[in-house]
Design an enzyme around this catalytic site. Structure first.
Site, mmCIF file in Angstrom:
data_model
loop_
_atom_site.group_PDB
_atom_site.id
_atom_site.type_symbol
_atom_site.label_atom_id
_atom_site.label_comp_id
_atom_site.label_asym_id
_atom_site.label_seq_id
_atom_site.Cartn_x
_atom_site.Cartn_y
_atom_site.Cartn_z
ATOM 1 N NE ARG A 185 35.487 0.830 35.561
ATOM 2 C CZ ARG A 185 36.314 1.840 34.986
ATOM 3 N NH1 ARG A 185 37.544 1.486 34.769
ATOM 4 N NH2 ARG A 185 35.801 2.731 34.399
ATOM 5 C CG ASP A 471 36.200 8.293 32.315
ATOM 6 O OD1 ASP A 471 37.089 9.239 32.698
ATOM 7 O OD2 ASP A 471 36.319 7.317 32.121
HETATM 8 C C1 LIG Z 1 38.991 6.314 31.823
HETATM 9 C C2 LIG Z 1 38.031 5.225 31.774
HETATM 10 O O1 LIG Z 1 37.611 4.491 32.643
HETATM 11 S S1 LIG Z 1 37.538 4.789 30.177
HETATM 12 C C3 LIG Z 1 35.991 3.886 30.660
HETATM 13 C C4 LIG Z 1 34.906 4.648 31.150
HETATM 14 N N1 LIG Z 1 34.335 5.522 30.178
HETATM 15 C C5 LIG Z 1 33.476 5.386 29.336
HETATM 16 O O2 LIG Z 1 33.088 4.062 29.413
HETATM 17 C C6 LIG Z 1 32.750 6.390 28.351
HETATM 18 C C7 LIG Z 1 31.992 5.393 27.487
HETATM 19 N N2 LIG Z 1 31.652 6.248 26.310
HETATM 20 C C8 LIG Z 1 30.592 7.130 26.474
HETATM 21 O O3 LIG Z 1 29.826 7.275 27.457
HETATM 22 C C9 LIG Z 1 29.979 7.823 25.504
HETATM 23 O O4 LIG Z 1 30.707 7.303 24.094
HETATM 24 C C10 LIG Z 1 30.294 9.342 25.094
HETATM 25 C C11 LIG Z 1 29.654 10.099 26.384
HETATM 26 C C12 LIG Z 1 31.802 9.714 25.311
HETATM 27 C C13 LIG Z 1 29.701 9.991 23.784
HETATM 28 O O5 LIG Z 1 28.327 9.721 24.014
HETATM 29 P P1 LIG Z 1 27.317 10.285 22.854
HETATM 30 O O6 LIG Z 1 27.625 11.963 22.717
HETATM 31 O O7 LIG Z 1 25.976 9.984 23.369
HETATM 32 O O8 LIG Z 1 27.683 9.627 21.520
HETATM 33 P P2 LIG Z 1 26.902 9.635 20.277
HETATM 34 O O9 LIG Z 1 25.738 10.727 20.151
HETATM 35 O O10 LIG Z 1 27.933 9.790 19.114
HETATM 36 O O11 LIG Z 1 26.303 8.327 20.233
HETATM 37 C C14 LIG Z 1 25.871 7.609 19.035
HETATM 38 C C15 LIG Z 1 25.153 6.377 19.393
HETATM 39 O O12 LIG Z 1 26.337 5.232 20.001
HETATM 40 C C16 LIG Z 1 25.897 5.265 21.304
HETATM 41 N N3 LIG Z 1 27.105 4.844 22.242
HETATM 42 C C17 LIG Z 1 27.907 6.127 22.177
HETATM 43 N N4 LIG Z 1 28.980 5.563 23.113
HETATM 44 C C18 LIG Z 1 28.644 4.171 23.617
HETATM 45 C C19 LIG Z 1 29.068 3.323 24.423
HETATM 46 N N5 LIG Z 1 30.234 3.535 25.040
HETATM 47 N N6 LIG Z 1 28.508 2.176 24.859
HETATM 48 C C20 LIG Z 1 27.482 1.744 23.856
HETATM 49 N N7 LIG Z 1 26.809 2.814 22.917
HETATM 50 C C21 LIG Z 1 27.326 3.921 22.694
HETATM 51 C C22 LIG Z 1 24.766 6.119 21.663
HETATM 52 O O13 LIG Z 1 23.847 5.514 22.586
HETATM 53 C C23 LIG Z 1 24.059 6.343 20.252
HETATM 54 O O14 LIG Z 1 23.298 5.326 20.302
HETATM 55 P P3 LIG Z 1 22.053 5.638 19.116
HETATM 56 O O15 LIG Z 1 22.212 6.148 17.764
HETATM 57 O O16 LIG Z 1 21.334 4.323 19.258
HETATM 58 O O17 LIG Z 1 21.089 6.668 19.891
HETATM 59 O O1 LIG Z 2 39.761 3.135 34.044
HETATM 60 C C1 LIG Z 2 40.182 3.645 33.062
HETATM 61 C C2 LIG Z 2 41.331 4.667 33.215
HETATM 62 O O2 LIG Z 2 41.973 4.918 32.313
HETATM 63 O O3 LIG Z 2 41.407 5.426 34.203
HETATM 64 MG MG LIG Z 3 40.145 4.757 35.803
#
Ligand SMILES: CC(=O)SCCNC(=O)CCNC(=O)[C@H](O)C(C)(C)COP(=O)(O)OP(=O)(O)OC[C@H]1O[C@@H](n2cnc3c(N)ncnc32)[C@H](O)[C@@H]1OP(=O)(O)O
Ligand SMILES: O=CC(=O)O
Ligand SMILES: [Mg+2]
Length: 570
Positions: A185, A471
């Site tokens: 994206r 986010d």
């Molecule tokens: C509205 C929108 O646009 S939605 C789309 C955009 N938003 C996103 O993509 C958010 C994605 N998610 C994240 O960034 C994270 O999950 C967070 C920040 C919400 C939480 O992160 P953390 O607090 O680090 O989670 P946590 O400590 O439970 O992580 C545990 C493990 O999962 C991994 N992990 C957590 N989320 C993700 C993810 N989305 N992708 C890959 N790995 C992940 C961490 O890297 C960690 O790995 P490790 O055990 O090997 O060290």
């Molecule tokens: O990108 C996704 C959203 O819900 O905003």
């Molecule tokens: Mg969005």
């Protein structure tokens, strides 16, 4: 010269090294970001030439599209409501379909999303999800370091060589045999890339993200991931089909440069602005040879509802936590998206439930998982073909719900037509969400908005806050909702004490919430972090006489770092 196997791309001979930046740049391109030998493997002369070609060909179209957004805003501010466009009725009523779905991405029942951070990319690709959407947008703070490292990471991921050595935990991360399919994206059309100047102007952020990623990866991607198709993209925050038309032309230009078949590149468009819900057929039509569906970007959609109606005091939102997918306008948006996509032969993707696993409280964790299951069940029953998860820990639950309902068929495009949604009206799509406004709503918006901004300013674009994923999109809701409540001095009717939101009240709330944040994160972290700057920025934005279009536009100026350091900000 770059060799792509069957095709060779050669930048014009006029290029020369930019002595100051250290990068070898073509004519008219100036790199102001830090030099790094790894970044130089991405910022090659040929790749930059391709980005500059895209910029020169499309900058006029992008400028025009942004002007149209401003015109539309003026109309909405003058009282006009968004609606279906009479001149494109023939597109909505016509019988046409998009190109068939590529086999590699027929089954997208669960998609994980995350920033383009090295360890997370590996974890996401290994997560068991069908697709990983690697994010330069809502989940990424677009610092030079994050963007360029992200490009390096994606190249290694597409090549299959990506590893990450976590020395502290004595763990080496690498890819499994079975991995998710990669979608990327790029940023939205509105964001500049101020570290790359083209003909003296900041480049368009998304053309940089797209151009560099496409240039370096299309050949490997098509061979290793796409079964002859690809690369695949998610396209964010569009407001009108003219913006989709620009993307379509960018794709055609890229396919021509690469010497690959037209229709190779595929993209899913996020319907995440209120004006875009009235343009879904038109957007698919513009991208019909390059489309692989639409997605309910629910969080930005709520933000956009407030933004679009910033001058409409009769359409104020209740507390952010009350604006869920079961509100009439949200349900109608999702139902109409499903009907539109299935009618045109492409995926109708669901959205993101913001819950994440809660490690230290099993009961709260189970309650959060139950909310996710409920949300996903609603989506699959409504006819969505897949959904989003923010965390690997949620993949099994989401997968179970979709698989229990869909079985082994990859999607519901043919089986759930949702013809009933043909009756959804403009009024349904605009209906004001019901619910109360409370002091706790105002406080939570403030606490979350400031902490998110503090993280963003220090390079982190998605964070866990109060057991939810936050986010740029979710933070935007907090910001614009506070702005709206302040502007109209709304009564916090849920508290039943007749308090109205005023500058005085908000000032006190900011002070008290800053103190609470300091207690929660600890004095040391608070001092070392950017909380004070974030507090000021968030307060300014919530109290601005004219609503800023995006939180991240103002904040971006604070993360631009030019090398040499002559002019730190544009
Ligand atoms: C509205 C929108 O646009 S939605 C789309 C955009 N938003 C996103 O993509 C958010 C994605 N998610 C994240 O960034 C994270 O999950 C967070 C920040 C919400 C939480 O992160 P953390 O607090 O680090 O989670 P946590 O400590 O439970 O992580 C545990 C493990 O999962 C991994 N992990 C957590 N989320 C993700 C993810 N989305 N992708 C890959 N790995 C992940 C961490 O890297 C960690 O790995 P490790 O055990 O090997 O060290
Ligand atoms: O990108 C996704 C959203 O819900 O905003
Ligand atoms: Mg969005």
């Amino acid at each position: 010269m770059m060799d792509f196997g069957s095709f060779t791309y050669q930048a014009p001979a006029t290029s020369k090294a930019n002595a100051e930046s250290g990068y070898d740049v073509p004519k008219g391109v100036d790199i102001r970001g830090r030099y790094d030998a790894q970044f130089a493997t991405i910022l090659t002369r040929d790749a930059l030439q391709f980005v500059a070609d895209l910029q020169r060909e499309f900058r006029g179209h992008v400028k025009y599209a942004m002007e149209c957004r401003r015109d539309a805003k003026q109309r909405y501010n003058a009282g006009v409501l968004p609606g279906f466009d009479p001149p494109t009725r023939y597109v909505r009523e016509g019988e046409w379909t998009c190109a068939p779905v590529p086999p590699a991405v027929a089954d997208r029942r669960v998609e994980i999303t995350g920033p383009v951070e090295r360890k997370m990319i590996i974890n996401a690709l290994n997560s068991g999800a069908k697709v990983f959407m690697a994010d330069f947008e809502d989940a990424l703070s677009p610092s030079w370091e994050n963007l360029m490292r992200g490009q390096v990471n994606l190249k290694d991921a597409v090549d299959g060589t990506i590893t990450f050595d976590d020395k502290a935990r004595n763990r080496v991360y690498k890819l499994n045999d079975q991995i998710a399919k990669l979608f990327v994206r790029p940023r939205g059309w509105h964001l500049p890339e101020s570290h790359i100047l083209i003909d003296g102007e900041p480049a368009t952020g998304c053309l940089v993200d797209f151009g560099l990623y496409f240039f370096h990866n299309f050949a490997s991607f098509r061979k290793l991931q796409g079964q002859g198709f690809g690369p695949f993209f998610y396209l964010p925050k569009m407001e009108h089909s003219r913006e989709a038309k620009i993307w379509n032309s960018v794709f055609e230009r890229a396919e021509k440069m690469a010497g690959i078949e037209r229709g190779s590149i595929r993209a899913t468009v996020l319907i995440e602005t209120l004006p875009a819900v009235f343009q879904m057929d038109e957007i698919l039509y513009e991208l019909r040879d390059h489309s692989v569906g639409l997605n309910c970007g629910r969080w930005d959609y709520i933000f956009s509802y407030v933004k679009t109606f910033q001058a409409h005091p009769d359409r104020l939102l209740p507390d952010r936590v009350l604006v869920g997918m079961t509100q009439h306008f949200m349900r109608c948006y999702s139902d109409l998206l499903i009907r539109t996509c299935h009618r045109r032969g492409v995926h109708a993707m669901g959205g993101m439930a913001a819950q994440i696993p809660i490690r230290d409280d099993p009961a709260a964790n189970e309650a959060a998982l139950e909310l996710v299951r409920k949300d996903k069940l609603r989506e699959v029953r409504a006819g969505h073909d897949g959904t989003w998860a923010a965390h690997p820990g949620l993949i099994p639950a989401c997968m179970e719900v979709f698989t229990n309902h869909m079985g082994n068929v990859p999607h519901q495009i043919q089986s759930v037509k949702r013809e009933d949604a043909a009756n959804i009206t403009e009024e349904d799509l605009l209906q004001r969400p019901r619910g109360v406004r409370t002091m706790e709503g105002l406080r939570l918006n403030t606490r979350v908005g400031i902490q998110y901004l503090a993280a963003w300013l220090t390079g982190t674009g998605s964070v866990p806050l109060y057991n939810l994923m936050e986010d740029a999109a979710t933070a935007e809701i907090s910001r614009v909702q506070n702005w709206q409540w302040l502007k109209y001095g709304v009564e916090l009717d849920g508290d039943r004490v007749g308090v109205r939101v005023s500058l005085d009240l908000f000032g006190r709330v900011v002070e008290e919430e800053m103190a609470r944040i300091e207690r929660e994160v600890g004095k040391d972290k608070f001092k070392k972090g950017m909380y004070k700057e974030a507090g000021k920025m968030f307060t300014r934005q919530c109290t601005a006489p004219v609503l800023d279009d995006f939180l991240t536009l103002d904040a971006y100026n604070h993360i631009v770092v030019h090398h040499p350091r002559a002019s730190p900000k544009l």
